[in-house]
Write a protein that holds these residues in place. Structure first.
Motif, PDB file in Angstrom:
ATOM      1  N   UNK A 180      -2.738 -16.296  -8.312  1.00  0.00           N
ATOM      2  CA  UNK A 180      -1.399 -16.034  -7.759  1.00  0.00           C
ATOM      3  C   UNK A 180      -0.969 -17.162  -6.828  1.00  0.00           C
ATOM      4  N   UNK A 188     -14.130 -17.378  -3.115  1.00  0.00           N
ATOM      5  CA  UNK A 188     -15.090 -16.316  -2.761  1.00  0.00           C
ATOM      6  C   UNK A 188     -14.390 -14.976  -2.608  1.00  0.00           C
ATOM      7  N   UNK A 189     -13.168 -15.019  -2.054  1.00  0.00           N
ATOM      8  CA  UNK A 189     -12.417 -13.766  -1.916  1.00  0.00           C
ATOM      9  C   UNK A 189     -12.120 -13.155  -3.277  1.00  0.00           C
ATOM     10  N   UNK A 190     -12.036 -14.020  -4.294  1.00  0.00           N
ATOM     11  CA  UNK A 190     -11.789 -13.531  -5.663  1.00  0.00           C
ATOM     12  C   UNK A 190     -13.093 -13.142  -6.353  1.00  0.00           C
ATOM     13  N   UNK A 191     -14.214 -13.367  -5.684  1.00  0.00           N
ATOM     14  CA  UNK A 191     -15.491 -12.947  -6.253  1.00  0.00           C
ATOM     15  C   UNK A 191     -16.308 -14.058  -6.893  1.00  0.00           C
ATOM     16  N   UNK A 192     -15.858 -15.312  -6.771  1.00  0.00           N
ATOM     17  CA  UNK A 192     -16.634 -16.423  -7.333  1.00  0.00           C
ATOM     18  C   UNK A 192     -17.800 -16.746  -6.399  1.00  0.00           C
ATOM     19  N   UNK A 245      -0.516 -13.683   2.030  1.00  0.00           N
ATOM     20  CA  UNK A 245      -0.156 -13.105   0.721  1.00  0.00           C
ATOM     21  C   UNK A 245      -1.196 -13.453  -0.343  1.00  0.00           C
ATOM     22  N   UNK A 303       1.975 -17.421  -4.436  1.00  0.00           N
ATOM     23  CA  UNK A 303       3.122 -16.643  -3.943  1.00  0.00           C
ATOM     24  C   UNK A 303       4.306 -17.530  -3.576  1.00  0.00           C
ATOM     25  N   UNK A 358      -4.227 -11.133   0.523  1.00  0.00           N
ATOM     26  CA  UNK A 358      -4.135  -9.720   0.126  1.00  0.00           C
ATOM     27  C   UNK A 358      -3.969  -9.551  -1.381  1.00  0.00           C
ATOM     28  N   UNK A 359      -3.756 -10.661  -2.112  1.00  0.00           N
ATOM     29  CA  UNK A 359      -3.779 -10.540  -3.570  1.00  0.00           C
ATOM     30  C   UNK A 359      -5.230 -10.567  -4.056  1.00  0.00           C
ATOM     31  N   UNK A 360      -6.154 -10.920  -3.168  1.00  0.00           N
ATOM     32  CA  UNK A 360      -7.571 -10.990  -3.538  1.00  0.00           C
ATOM     33  C   UNK A 360      -8.391  -9.842  -2.954  1.00  0.00           C
ATOM     34  N   UNK A 361      -8.047  -9.422  -1.730  1.00  0.00           N
ATOM     35  CA  UNK A 361      -8.789  -8.329  -1.094  1.00  0.00           C
ATOM     36  C   UNK A 361      -7.794  -7.270  -0.626  1.00  0.00           C
ATOM     37  N   UNK A 370      -8.523  -8.084 -10.008  1.00  0.00           N
ATOM     38  CA  UNK A 370      -8.088  -9.148  -9.083  1.00  0.00           C
ATOM     39  C   UNK A 370      -8.779 -10.480  -9.351  1.00  0.00           C
ATOM     40  N   UNK A 374     -13.344 -20.704   0.160  1.00  0.00           N
ATOM     41  CA  UNK A 374     -13.126 -19.369   0.748  1.00  0.00           C
ATOM     42  C   UNK A 374     -12.213 -18.522  -0.151  1.00  0.00           C
ATOM     43  N   UNK A 375     -11.118 -19.117  -0.622  1.00  0.00           N
ATOM     44  CA  UNK A 375     -10.189 -18.353  -1.461  1.00  0.00           C
ATOM     45  C   UNK A 375     -10.858 -17.934  -2.776  1.00  0.00           C
ATOM     46  N   UNK A 405     -20.438 -18.783  -4.175  1.00  0.00           N
ATOM     47  CA  UNK A 405     -20.161 -19.945  -3.316  1.00  0.00           C
ATOM     48  C   UNK A 405     -20.426 -21.293  -3.995  1.00  0.00           C
ATOM     49  N   UNK A 436     -18.800  -6.548  -0.507  1.00  0.00           N
ATOM     50  CA  UNK A 436     -19.112  -7.971  -0.695  1.00  0.00           C
ATOM     51  C   UNK A 436     -17.951  -8.821  -0.152  1.00  0.00           C
ATOM     52  N   UNK A 437     -16.725  -8.328  -0.423  1.00  0.00           N
ATOM     53  CA  UNK A 437     -15.548  -9.060   0.063  1.00  0.00           C
ATOM     54  C   UNK A 437     -15.417  -8.944   1.583  1.00  0.00           C
ATOM     55  N   UNK A 497       0.328  -7.474  -8.603  1.00  0.00           N
ATOM     56  CA  UNK A 497      -0.817  -8.035  -7.865  1.00  0.00           C
ATOM     57  C   UNK A 497      -1.487  -6.986  -6.960  1.00  0.00           C
ATOM     58  N   UNK A 504      -0.282  -5.665  -4.329  1.00  0.00           N
ATOM     59  CA  UNK A 504       0.026  -5.844  -2.907  1.00  0.00           C
ATOM     60  C   UNK A 504       0.945  -4.690  -2.478  1.00  0.00           C
ATOM     61  N   UNK A 549     -17.613 -11.494   2.913  1.00  0.00           N
ATOM     62  CA  UNK A 549     -17.052 -12.865   2.795  1.00  0.00           C
ATOM     63  C   UNK A 549     -16.063 -13.110   3.936  1.00  0.00           C
ATOM     64  N   UNK A 604      -0.439 -17.534   4.545  1.00  0.00           N
ATOM     65  CA  UNK A 604      -1.601 -17.546   3.656  1.00  0.00           C
ATOM     66  C   UNK A 604      -2.006 -16.100   3.336  1.00  0.00           C
ATOM     67  N   UNK A 651      -1.383 -22.219   3.952  1.00  0.00           N
ATOM     68  CA  UNK A 651      -2.845 -22.324   3.895  1.00  0.00           C
ATOM     69  C   UNK A 651      -3.370 -22.295   5.329  1.00  0.00           C
ATOM     70  N   UNK A 652      -4.683 -22.190   5.463  1.00  0.00           N
ATOM     71  CA  UNK A 652      -5.287 -22.234   6.794  1.00  0.00           C
ATOM     72  C   UNK A 652      -5.202 -23.679   7.296  1.00  0.00           C
TER      73      UNK A 652
END
Lengths: 305, 417
Positions: A75, A97-101, B225, A77, B228-231, A70, A94-95, A103, B4-5, A49, A51, B8, B223, A82-83
């Motif tokens: 993943x 978007x962090x992967x690039x999807x 982990x 883990x 950091x698997x995404x960014x 990515x 949000x998760x 909004x 971009x990340x 991953x 990390x 976000x 959360x 979660x938040x």
């Protein structure tokens, strides 16, 4: 191959967490990364991953170095959370978007996934308002919110009650049917073996068994069958020993003899059969046997030295 | 770095933080206070020019009545304009009875040899504080001068001797520009900038505190982990620093605009003559020091925040940095006396104390330009160093669960990465 791991080594100081590990994951399969706690499963996944950085060896994900793909990897883990103060749908968005999807797309997908796990009414509530089981389901769909090609699930059944275990199993089956490649990591081998096409069993960072599950089981099947019958001929071909046991007979076979041949012979001889079983061997038993053999041979070597 | 990340993460942190009730209350305090002051000011508009007098009166004791026992003869009879406040007594015992009956607050016993020695005994009830206040009072001094000079000199000279000067504060910059006169000038050149700089310093700590909390919470809730698997950790850290910096900047902007609005409102509503605006250097340099100070502290807090196993533990670790920043506050009493003292200048050149120190010094005096340039350059140089160290601690710290690394381990992380 979707994932290729070649001679991977990862150390923490003097401790070798992953020791020259090699394996591949094929497209569309469910691959089991199995082993006891502390075997090096999570470390291996963290390297894949991106990390953690590997100390030696080569890893590719979808033909690229880890980290480049990515957005196509999901993943769940082992250490998860979660938040707590974020709203349920906002968390998924949000998760994603962090992967690039984008909004808007993330919102649509999030809404659909919440419906799938029957949490749609909780979309605008905070995560901390959800029950433990609900949070676990949410975490699972958070791993697929960006529609990845490959999915890593590290101990997906950890802390789940039997009802939720079945729910998760059906979700995994559903994603598998949809063509996703899934890597399942678990120390509860018996729970995941029913799902896996191929497995890698690791112990102390090293590969112990690797290959298609059926082959492994066949190779490590005990050379014995159990037959319930009134009486049994003693001169069966391929059978070394016949032992009466509580109204039945335990037959020990010559190595490599197919139990189906023995069954055919019994039917040909018109034996009054009531039951015939090749005792299924749980993967965990195979693992324990192999590990024990290894430990014994290692002790022998150490003893000699 | 995938910007971009970073964006976000920054947007998420920003939106999440500006909705916190703590942030909303804190941000609204300044404009609300300004509105309150303007409202009260407008209500008493006619008396605005007497604001300065009002402050002076608070420290004067003109409302107190004073007993006088005059053995020298210079104060008998008491001049008509003083008869209301100063009461003459024949003897000390009579005066002390009046003191005990609280008819007077102080008794001044003027000896026979007063002209030669100037000896006056001030008798008060309770502590000696009252007699000290009386001897320092302008009106008591006037009583003595008037009685000594009555009929002997020109009345105008007598009045001037009794009250030699009437001070009106006026502030000019080093370039000689007038920055305001009177009590309002004092308010805008000193009080408002000083309060503003304290708020700016607070903002540095509030924003970097949010950052610390955000990192610690992500780590504590596990959360991190997934994140950091995404960014990449550096993208996560940058996003957090930018997003929460913008939160602080929002707060600062609201405060500054309301301070500017407050000053022009005062000019418009109260018709304060010659009232000046807040010095531009305080506003501009204030923002510069805020940005540099925040960036430095935020990066360090992110690194340290990632080391703690719980948010409480992270806060304890971050306390080391807060302590540095608090040093200039500890010496602020001494700063008032000399804002360009050597110690203040030295602390302005140390990156961890520079933002606080400079923000406190700026409204107090014309700070030498070398101090401004030097502290800004040092801050600019220390940010990449902090990024290097903070980034390493952040990356490694994020995945250490359950235990706090020892100092030796932290050193190893920094050395090996």
């Amino acid at each position: 191959m979707i994932i290729q791991v070649q001679d991977l080594v990862k150390r923490y100081g003097d401790f070798v967490a992953v020791d020259h590990l090699s394996f591949d994951v094929a497209p569309g399969e469910i691959f089991g990364l199995l082993g006891p706690n502390g075997a090096g499963k999570t470390t291996t996944i963290r390297v894949i991953m991106d990390i953690l950085a590997p100390d030696e060896g080569e890893v590719t994900v979808l033909g690229q170095p880890p980290g480049r793909a990515k957005g196509q990897v999901g993943y769940l883990p082992e250490e998860r959370g979660l938040y707590r103060n974020l709203k349920v749908l906002d968390t998924l968005v949000y998760l994603a978007e962090l992967k690039g999807t984008p909004r808007g797309e993330a919102r649509e997908r999030g809404t659909a996934l919440l419906e799938r796990i029957r949490l749609e009414e909780w979309a605008d509530r905070k995560v901390k308002d959800l029950s433990q089981g609900m949070q676990q389901r949410l975490q699972l769909v958070a791993a697929v919110i960006h529609d990845p090609e490959v999915l890593f699930l590290d101990e997906p059944f950890q802390g789940l009650d039997p009802v939720n275990v079945e729910r998760v199993k059906s979700l995994i089956a559903e994603w598998h049917q949809a063509g996703k490649t899934i890597v399942l990591s678990s120390h509860r081998m018996n729970l995941v073996e029913v799902l896996c096409d191929r497995v890698l069993l690791i112990n102390r960072g090293r590969s112990v068994l690797y290959g298609p599950l059926a082959q492994i089981k066949q190779a490590h099947a005990p050379h014995s069958i159990r037959v319930h019958a009134a009486d049994l001929p003693l001169d069966l071909p391929g059978v070394i020993q016949v032992q009466p046991d509580d109204g039945a007979f335990n037959l020990t076979l010559v190595e490599g003899v197919d139990p189906k041949g023995v069954l055919r012979e019994l039917l040909d001889r018109d034996v009054d059969l009531r039951a015939f079983e090749v005792a299924p061997v749980p993967l965990e038993d195979i693992f324990l046997a192999v590990v024990q053999d290894e430990d014994e041979s290692e002790e022998g070597v150490n003893g000699l030295a | 770095m995938d910007w971009r990340k970073v964006w976000v993460v920054a947007r998420h942190e920003y939106l999440h933080s500006v909705r916190r009730p703590g942030f909303i209350i804190m941000t609204a305090i300044v404009p609300l206070f300004g509105i309150l002051v303007l409202f009260v000011g407008t209500f008493f508009a006619g008396q605005a020019s007497r604001l300065g007098d009002f402050f002076v009166e608070q420290f004067d004791s003109t409302s107190q009545r004073i007993g006088v026992v005059d053995r020298s003869g210079y104060f008998t009879p008491i001049l008509p304009e003083y008869r209301e406040r100063f009461l003459l007594y024949e003897g000390e015992s009579e005066a002390e009875t009046a003191l005990l009956a609280e008819e007077v607050t102080t008794v001044l016993v003027i000896g026979e040899d007063y002209l030669e020695t100037g000896r006056v005994v001030a008798v008060t009830k309770g502590s000696g504080f009252g007699s000290a206040a009386v001897s320092d009072s302008g009106s008591v001094r006037g009583f003595f001068v008037d009685h000594l000079l009555a009929g002997q000199v020109d009345p105008a000279l007598q009045r001037r001797a009794a009250n030699p000067m009437s001070v009106e504060p006026r502030v000019v910059s080093s370039r000689g520009e007038s920055q305001g006169e009177g009590a309002w000038g004092f308010v805008f050149t000193f009080v408002v900038p000083y309060v503003l700089s304290i708020f700016l310093v607070m903002t540095i700590f509030i924003s970097s505190g949010y950052l610390l909390q955000s990192v610690a919470e992500e780590k504590e809730s596990r959360v991190v982990e997934i994140v950091v698997s995404s960014v990449r950790p550096i993208e996560l850290m940058s996003g957090k620093v930018i997003g929460l910096g913008a939160v602080g900047l929002t707060q600062v902007m609201v405060w500054m605009l309301s301070a500017v609005g407050f000053s022009s409102g005062a000019v418009a509503l109260l018709a304060v003559v010659g009232a000046a605006s807040i010095p531009a250097r305080v506003l501009i340099l204030g923002v510069v020091y805020y940005l540099l100070g925040y960036t430095l502290y935020a990066i360090l807090m992110a690194g340290v925040g990632a080391l703690g196993a719980t948010s409480q533990e992270s806060q304890q670790l971050a306390g080391i940095f807060s302590m540095f920043a608090a040093v200039p506050y500890m010496i602020s009493g001494f700063l008032f006396a000399n804002p360009n003292a050597l110690l203040a200048r030295i602390l302005s050149f140390f990156p961890l104390t520079a933002p606080t120190m400079m923000m406190l010094r700026l409204p107090l005096a014309e700070v030498p330009w070398i101090d401004v340039a030097g502290s800004i350059i040092l801050l600019l140089l220390s940010i990449p160093v902090a990024l290097w160290a903070g980034g390493k601690l952040f990356r490694v710290g994020l995945l250490i669960y359950g235990k706090r690394p020892t100092l030796k381990e932290i050193w190893l992380i920094l050395r090996e990465g």
